[in-house]
Design a protein around this motif. Structure first.
Motif, PDB file in Angstrom:
ATOM      1  N   THR A  91       0.845  -1.197   0.000  1.00 14.24           N
ATOM      2  CA  THR A  91       0.000   0.000   0.000  1.00 14.24           C
ATOM      3  C   THR A  91       0.871   1.232   0.000  1.00 14.24           C
ATOM      4  OG1 THR A  91      -1.705  -1.162   1.234  1.00 14.24           O
ATOM      5  CG2 THR A  91      -1.790   1.240   1.236  1.00 14.24           C
ATOM      6  N   VAL A  92       0.567   2.134  -0.872  1.00 18.96           N
ATOM      7  CA  VAL A  92       1.409   3.314  -1.000  1.00 18.96           C
ATOM      8  C   VAL A  92       0.530   4.544  -1.215  1.00 18.96           C
ATOM      9  CG1 VAL A  92       1.723   3.028  -3.499  1.00 18.96           C
ATOM     10  CG2 VAL A  92       3.442   4.240  -2.169  1.00 18.96           C
ATOM     11  N   ASN A  93       0.920   5.629  -0.626  1.00 25.99           N
ATOM     12  CA  ASN A  93       0.298   6.924  -0.884  1.00 25.99           C
ATOM     13  C   ASN A  93       1.182   7.673  -1.866  1.00 25.99           C
ATOM     14  OD1 ASN A  93      -0.116   7.059   2.647  1.00 25.99           O
ATOM     15  ND2 ASN A  93      -1.620   6.328   1.176  1.00 25.99           N
ATOM     16  N   LEU A  94       0.566   8.407  -2.768  1.00 24.49           N
ATOM     17  CA  LEU A  94       1.329   9.090  -3.818  1.00 24.49           C
ATOM     18  C   LEU A  94       1.047  10.581  -3.797  1.00 24.49           C
ATOM     19  CD1 LEU A  94       0.600   6.381  -6.481  1.00 24.49           C
ATOM     20  CD2 LEU A  94       2.850   6.868  -5.524  1.00 24.49           C
ATOM     21  N   PHE A  95       2.056  11.346  -4.097  1.00 23.18           N
ATOM     22  CA  PHE A  95       1.953  12.803  -4.029  1.00 23.18           C
ATOM     23  C   PHE A  95       2.679  13.437  -5.210  1.00 23.18           C
ATOM     24  CE2 PHE A  95       0.730  12.736   0.481  1.00 23.18           C
ATOM     25  CZ  PHE A  95       1.281  11.549   0.919  1.00 23.18           C
ATOM     26  N   TRP A  96       2.213  14.619  -5.565  1.00 24.43           N
ATOM     27  CA  TRP A  96       2.988  15.523  -6.402  1.00 24.43           C
ATOM     28  C   TRP A  96       3.172  16.817  -5.608  1.00 24.43           C
ATOM     29  CZ3 TRP A  96       5.727  15.140 -10.833  1.00 24.43           C
ATOM     30  CH2 TRP A  96       5.504  14.018 -11.651  1.00 24.43           C
ATOM     31  N   TYR A  97       4.438  17.244  -5.538  1.00 23.95           N
ATOM     32  CA  TYR A  97       4.773  18.512  -4.904  1.00 23.95           C
ATOM     33  C   TYR A  97       5.311  19.444  -5.977  1.00 23.95           C
ATOM     34  CZ  TYR A  97       4.461  16.365  -0.262  1.00 23.95           C
ATOM     35  OH  TYR A  97       4.027  15.725   0.876  1.00 23.95           O
ATOM     36  N   VAL A  98       5.170  20.745  -5.724  1.00 18.44           N
ATOM     37  CA  VAL A  98       5.672  21.745  -6.659  1.00 18.44           C
ATOM     38  C   VAL A  98       6.522  22.753  -5.894  1.00 18.44           C
ATOM     39  CG1 VAL A  98       3.569  23.176  -6.446  1.00 18.44           C
ATOM     40  CG2 VAL A  98       5.050  23.430  -8.454  1.00 18.44           C
ATOM     41  N   GLN A  99       7.576  23.197  -6.542  1.00 14.45           N
ATOM     42  CA  GLN A  99       8.427  24.235  -5.960  1.00 14.45           C
ATOM     43  C   GLN A  99       8.574  25.353  -6.977  1.00 14.45           C
ATOM     44  OE1 GLN A  99      12.466  23.071  -4.878  1.00 14.45           O
ATOM     45  NE2 GLN A  99      12.400  24.439  -3.139  1.00 14.45           N
ATOM     46  N   TYR A 100       7.897  26.469  -6.742  1.00 12.64           N
ATOM     47  CA  TYR A 100       8.017  27.639  -7.603  1.00 12.64           C
ATOM     48  C   TYR A 100       9.340  28.348  -7.297  1.00 12.64           C
ATOM     49  CZ  TYR A 100       3.134  26.711  -8.564  1.00 12.64           C
ATOM     50  OH  TYR A 100       1.968  26.100  -8.929  1.00 12.64           O
ATOM     51  N   PRO A 101       9.885  29.063  -8.251  1.00  9.79           N
ATOM     52  CA  PRO A 101      11.183  29.710  -8.042  1.00  9.79           C
ATOM     53  C   PRO A 101      11.203  30.542  -6.761  1.00  9.79           C
ATOM     54  CG  PRO A 101      10.529  29.884 -10.339  1.00  9.79           C
ATOM     55  CD  PRO A 101       9.357  29.287  -9.615  1.00  9.79           C
ATOM     56  N   GLY A 102      12.176  30.253  -5.924  1.00  8.11           N
ATOM     57  CA  GLY A 102      12.346  31.012  -4.691  1.00  8.11           C
ATOM     58  C   GLY A 102      11.371  30.681  -3.575  1.00  8.11           C
ATOM     59  N   GLN A 103      10.538  29.677  -3.789  1.00  9.28           N
ATOM     60  CA  GLN A 103       9.549  29.330  -2.766  1.00  9.28           C
ATOM     61  C   GLN A 103       9.801  27.932  -2.219  1.00  9.28           C
ATOM     62  OE1 GLN A 103       5.447  30.078  -3.728  1.00  9.28           O
ATOM     63  NE2 GLN A 103       5.959  31.820  -5.042  1.00  9.28           N
ATOM     64  N   HIS A 104       9.111  27.604  -1.142  1.00  8.19           N
ATOM     65  CA  HIS A 104       9.293  26.281  -0.570  1.00  8.19           C
ATOM     66  C   HIS A 104       8.391  25.268  -1.268  1.00  8.19           C
ATOM     67  CE1 HIS A 104       5.859  27.940   1.694  1.00  8.19           C
ATOM     68  NE2 HIS A 104       5.449  26.693   1.772  1.00  8.19           N
ATOM     69  N   LEU A 105       8.700  24.029  -1.070  1.00  7.90           N
ATOM     70  CA  LEU A 105       7.900  22.951  -1.638  1.00  7.90           C
ATOM     71  C   LEU A 105       6.493  22.975  -1.074  1.00  7.90           C
ATOM     72  CD1 LEU A 105      10.559  20.198  -1.513  1.00  7.90           C
ATOM     73  CD2 LEU A 105       8.968  20.356  -3.398  1.00  7.90           C
TER      74      LEU A 105
END
Lengths: 115, 114
Positions: free
Chosen positions: B30-44
């Motif tokens: 069982t696995v949970n899946l994510f997409w994260y984004v990091q905009y320039p100069g910002q945190h994830l």
């Protein structure tokens, strides 16, 4: 809103120095993590902790140690900094196992340069 | 060992083009899946997540991802990108290996031409 605060945004240290990176979260999260982020390598897990005084090695623990004396604080320690530890260090927190789908909340990162 | 691989390291698109970023994970349980984004100069920050139910999940800013269990994939899509989508995108998988460790892919840098 969850706030994860890393004590320094930028740090410059000399080879051989002992370095402390501090991270504090304000949402009573059980889990805390330290990653390093390098271009082309993504985020690599150094250590994580799922409870006070508990710690688990991640994928690249060599040269690092951690401390979790209080629930809200998770410290990363470089016992003797080396130039290959120059990187962006990211702290994150998440809820515990009862919320296994809980996402990570990240701090702004600490860019460490070792000269 | 658990791992996440992202197919593209750099993607350059024009505005209004469609986006698909590939992600495959290797873990049988069982696995949970994510997409994260990091905009320039910002945190994830979290873009979207999947843990059960409908395999097509919708996230913020018009992004969606489809979980295909048979292919161990969790690809990110957006029908029409904007210049403000320029960022680095990270796929992540979380499974119980002693504390729900989250493993990240190497990231995909997206540049959208205005």
């Amino acid at each position: 809103d969850v706030k994860v605060t890393q004590s320094s945004r930028y740090l410059v240290k000399r080879t051989g120095e002992k370095v402390f990176l501090e991270c504090v979260q304000d949402m009573d999260h059980e889990n805390m993590f330290w990653y390093r982020q390098d271009p082309g390598l993504g985020l690599r897990l150094i250590y994580f902790s799922y409870d006070v005084k508990m710690k688990e090695k991640g994928d690249i623990p060599e040269g690092y140690s951690v401390s979790r004396e209080k629930k809200e604080r998770f410290s990363l320690i470089l016992e003797s900094a080396s130039t290959n530890q120059t990187s962006m260090y990211l702290c994150a927190s998440s809820l515990g196992d009862r919320a296994e789908n809980s996402p990570l909340h990240f701090g702004n990162g600490t860019r460490l340069t070792v000269t | 060992a658990q791992s996440v691989s992202q197919h593209n390291h750099h993607v350059i698109l024009s505005e209004a083009a469609s986006l698909e970023l590939g992600c495959n994970y290797s873990y049988g349980g069982t696995v949970n899946l994510f997409w994260y984004v990091q905009y320039p100069g910002q945190h994830l920050q979290l873009l979207l997540k999947y843990f059960s139910g409908d395999p097509l999940v919708k996230g913020i800013k018009g992004f969606e991802a489809e979980f295909i269990k048979s292919k161990f994939s969790f690809n990110l899509r957006k029908p029409s990108v904007q210049w403000s989508d320029t960022a680095e995108y990270f796929c992540a998988a979380r499974a119980y290996t002693g504390g729900f460790k989250t493993i990240f892919g190497a990231g995909t840098r997206l540049f959208v031409k205005a």
